[in-house]
Design an enzyme around this catalytic site. Structure first.
Site, PDB file in Angstrom:
ATOM      1  N   GLU A 282     -10.268   1.128  -4.926  1.00 56.89           N
ATOM      2  CA  GLU A 282      -8.892   1.168  -4.448  1.00 56.89           C
ATOM      3  C   GLU A 282      -7.910   1.134  -5.618  1.00 56.89           C
ATOM      4  O   GLU A 282      -6.971   1.925  -5.684  1.00 56.89           O
ATOM      5  CB  GLU A 282      -8.616  -0.026  -3.525  1.00 56.89           C
ATOM      6  CG  GLU A 282      -7.164  -0.186  -3.144  1.00 56.89           C
ATOM      7  CD  GLU A 282      -6.623   1.043  -2.461  1.00 56.89           C
ATOM      8  OE1 GLU A 282      -5.668   1.633  -2.975  1.00 56.89           O
ATOM      9  OE2 GLU A 282      -7.175   1.436  -1.430  1.00 56.89           O
ATOM     10  N   ASP A 286      -5.277   4.140  -6.866  1.00 56.51           N
ATOM     11  CA  ASP A 286      -3.836   3.965  -7.015  1.00 56.51           C
ATOM     12  C   ASP A 286      -3.352   4.425  -8.388  1.00 56.51           C
ATOM     13  O   ASP A 286      -2.368   5.165  -8.513  1.00 56.51           O
ATOM     14  CB  ASP A 286      -3.458   2.484  -6.822  1.00 56.51           C
ATOM     15  CG  ASP A 286      -3.653   2.003  -5.401  1.00 56.51           C
ATOM     16  OD1 ASP A 286      -3.796   2.854  -4.498  1.00 56.51           O
ATOM     17  OD2 ASP A 286      -3.661   0.780  -5.185  1.00 56.51           O
ATOM     18  N   SER A 465      -3.980   4.727   1.586  1.00 59.78           N
ATOM     19  CA  SER A 465      -3.912   4.142   0.248  1.00 59.78           C
ATOM     20  C   SER A 465      -3.622   5.202  -0.806  1.00 59.78           C
ATOM     21  O   SER A 465      -3.161   4.867  -1.897  1.00 59.78           O
ATOM     22  CB  SER A 465      -5.235   3.453  -0.099  1.00 59.78           C
ATOM     23  OG  SER A 465      -5.333   2.216   0.538  1.00 59.78           O
ATOM     24  N   ASP A 512       8.310  18.817   7.204  1.00 61.42           N
ATOM     25  CA  ASP A 512       8.199  18.213   8.532  1.00 61.42           C
ATOM     26  C   ASP A 512       6.787  18.444   9.080  1.00 61.42           C
ATOM     27  O   ASP A 512       6.283  19.570   9.054  1.00 61.42           O
ATOM     28  CB  ASP A 512       9.246  18.823   9.466  1.00 61.42           C
ATOM     29  CG  ASP A 512       9.390  18.073  10.769  1.00 61.42           C
ATOM     30  OD1 ASP A 512       8.772  16.997  10.910  1.00 61.42           O
ATOM     31  OD2 ASP A 512      10.133  18.555  11.646  1.00 61.42           O
ATOM     32  N   GLY A 526      11.004  16.476  13.376  1.00 59.88           N
ATOM     33  CA  GLY A 526      11.806  15.367  12.903  1.00 59.88           C
ATOM     34  C   GLY A 526      10.970  14.105  12.769  1.00 59.88           C
ATOM     35  O   GLY A 526       9.779  14.157  12.444  1.00 59.88           O
ATOM     36  N   ASP A 528       8.673  10.912  13.668  1.00 60.85           N
ATOM     37  CA  ASP A 528       7.680  10.540  14.680  1.00 60.85           C
ATOM     38  C   ASP A 528       6.888   9.340  14.188  1.00 60.85           C
ATOM     39  O   ASP A 528       6.971   8.948  13.023  1.00 60.85           O
ATOM     40  CB  ASP A 528       6.752  11.720  15.006  1.00 60.85           C
ATOM     41  CG  ASP A 528       6.005  12.242  13.796  1.00 60.85           C
ATOM     42  OD1 ASP A 528       5.150  11.511  13.268  1.00 60.85           O
ATOM     43  OD2 ASP A 528       6.289  13.382  13.356  1.00 60.85           O
TER      44      ASP A 528
END
Length: 547
Positions: A282, A286, A465, A512, A526, A528
């Site tokens: 992890e 990153d 992540s 979008d 838009g 959600d």
């Protein structure tokens, strides 16, 4: 003298009227002040776990004591102004010292709480720069005495694990309890999940790793037009919040393979740091995503123990250091956080917003059922109103590597918070009483995921992540470009994102995402509850905001 005293003595010796006796008040010893409980401080697992004994009296325990903010109403009013594009105070953020002076605990309060903890035999560290957190260490016997609760060992059959925890809410003398919002570290049950998953890359020797690489990712998110002259995040700093350590050799291999000359990450310990490598994939995901998209930015790796005390220490340190951009890829379902811990962490994120820090958190990889109990729930801290919840997408590109389309990834965490009210920036797209998440998204589907070097090999990684550091890297690029043009930095991210997304420039600045679902919710035109406003169009976003 003798002749003067005699009449007085005779007078006193005379019988007194009964009424005079009744008029004499009866003075009783004052009752001891009753201790005050800090409610919401027992982990839910205690209720369904089997007690298997007491914690050894000499076991060392470290707690983080969170202090109440001063003038909470004043802080809320300030946040409303500093995050409102229509306010004259918009983006007039505070320094850490200014925040501490206005909203941190007073020096007297800090001294009183410290003195109490020391009187109970605990060793007390320095208060954090924001004057809101104290760390204290002692034996289990001392901790139990200081907080008036019992520490016991339990077995949780549901998760098949042993843990220790306080059996009741901690209590404090009233004058101390009034200053304290939370005591974390009384249990070691809390474990924060990271939202990434990887599979071994199938490449053979001499073949390129499969998955997104720096060139493909920059092209897909439109960050290549000025590469070399800009769009690298040079001069900026991104912090990654971690509950695991990592191995620099893996980062070095990744950078060397792709010809990156990114600054070597630096490690900052919080709450004692950690040497646990169980989540190194992890951490390395990153860092490598940030290196890929913002190769000129410095990365600070904030490491803390994976516990509720580590969580408090981690976020207190991040806001006290005022790192401009923060990426968080760890969390838990909202109800998994004790109410007291949730309030204490929210306090830190309010400070981050007041100081203009951009905070991104992965929204989770379990779709609309973050708790995994068959209902709908969202992840914390992504659900906090002062954090930008980052969902996930499935990315498609053209043969030349340019963005083609994105659909909602089925694992993208999203839905409605059970605890936080709808923030003002969200009222135009959310008519409900509670905050919705996520706010934005980026590629997270492992099928279109990242080529990552970790554990001595190449893997293809996905998960939200990967989305949180993606947005953090872009924010570093934005801040670098803004500085070059003498314009304000990104600041509190949700304010910047929602104001731009609600403008005529939405189609230029964002991609979008209008198809796909995460279970209970579907992507739509838009905003959600699966991908928020969608993903960023790098150059288009920069042009819309910076010209």
């Amino acid at each position: 003298m003798k002749s003067r005293l005699m009449p007085l003595i005779g007078l006193i010796a005379a019988p007194l009227p009964i009424i005079a006796l009744a008029a004499v008040p009866a003075f009783a010893a004052p009752a001891a002040a009753q201790p005050v409980a800090l409610n919401g401080s027992v982990v839910p697992a205690v209720s369904h776990s089997t007690r298997i004994g007491d914690v050894a009296a000499d076991q060392r325990i470290t707690v983080a004591v969170s202090l109440n903010q001063r003038d909470a109403a004043g802080l809320d009013a300030f946040l409303a102004r500093v995050t409102d594009p229509k306010s004259p105070d918009y983006q007039h953020y505070l320094t850490v010292d200014q925040f501490a002076d206005r909203f941190g605990a007073t020096p007297q309060t800090v001294a009183e709480v410290s003195a109490y903890l020391k009187s109970q035999g605990l060793a007390v560290g320095q208060v954090t720069a924001n004057h809101l957190t104290l760390e204290a260490t002692g034996t289990a016997a001392q901790v139990q005495k200081a907080f008036g609760t019992k520490l016991a060992n339990f077995h949780d059959a549901r998760s098949d694990r042993d843990f220790y925890a306080n059996t009741a809410n901690p209590v404090l003398p009233p004058e101390i309890a009034a200053a304290v919002s939370d005591v974390s570290g009384l249990n070691n049950y809390a474990r924060y999940r990271h939202f990434s998953s990887g599979k071994l890359s199938p490449e053979a020797a001499g073949h390129a790793p499969s998955g997104l690489n720096p060139t493909k990712a920059r092209s897909a998110y439109n960050l290549t037009s000025a590469l070399g002259a800009g769009y690298t995040g040079k001069g900026q700093t991104v912090a990654v919040a971690e509950f695991s350590a990592f191995q620099q050799s893996n980062i070095t291999t990744y950078d060397k393979y792709y010809g990156l000359t990114s600054p070597t990450p630096t490690v900052v310990s919080a709450g004692g740091g950690t040497t646990d490598l169980s989540g190194q994939g992890e951490v390395e995901l990153d860092i490598e995503v940030i290196h890929a998209l913002a190769p000129g930015a410095a990365v600070k790796v904030y490491e803390a123990p994976n516990s509720d005390a580590g969580e408090i220490a981690l976020y207190s340190k991040l806001v006290s250091d005022k790192v401009p951009v923060i990426s968080i890829s760890w969390g838990t379902y909202e109800a998994g956080e004790t109410p007291a811990n949730r309030v204490a962490v929210d306090t830190d994120f309010k400070e981050a917003a007041a100081q203009g820090q951009s905070v991104y958190a992965a929204s989770g990889d379990s779709g609309s059922d973050d708790a995994g109990n068959g209902g709908t729930s969202v992840d914390f801290p992504a659900s906090d109103p002062y954090v930008t919840g980052t969902g996930g997408s499935t990315l498609s590109t053209t043969s030349s590597g340019a963005w083609s389309k994105e659909t909602a990834w089925s694992g993208s965490g999203g839905g409605v918070s059970s605890y936080f009210a709808t923030p003002s920036y969200q009222t135009k797209v959310n008519t409900g009483a509670k905050r919705t998440v996520p706010d934005v998204a980026a590629v997270a589907d492992p099928a279109t995921g990242w080529a990552i070097y970790t554990g001595g090999g190449w893997y293809t990684y996905g998960g939200t992540s990967a989305a949180a550091p993606n947005w953090a890297a872009f924010t570093a690029v934005y801040n670098s470009e803004a500085k070059a043009k003498s314009k304000p930095a990104f600041g509190f991210a949700n304010s910047t994102i929602y104001s731009l997304a609600s403008s005529a420039n939405y189609g230029t600045a964002f991609h979008d995402v209008t198809s796909g679902s995460n279970g209970a919710y579907s992507a739509a035109k838009g905003y959600d509850k699966v991908t928020g406003w969608g993903t960023y169009n790098g150059a288009g976003f920069l042009k819309a905001k910076l010209g």
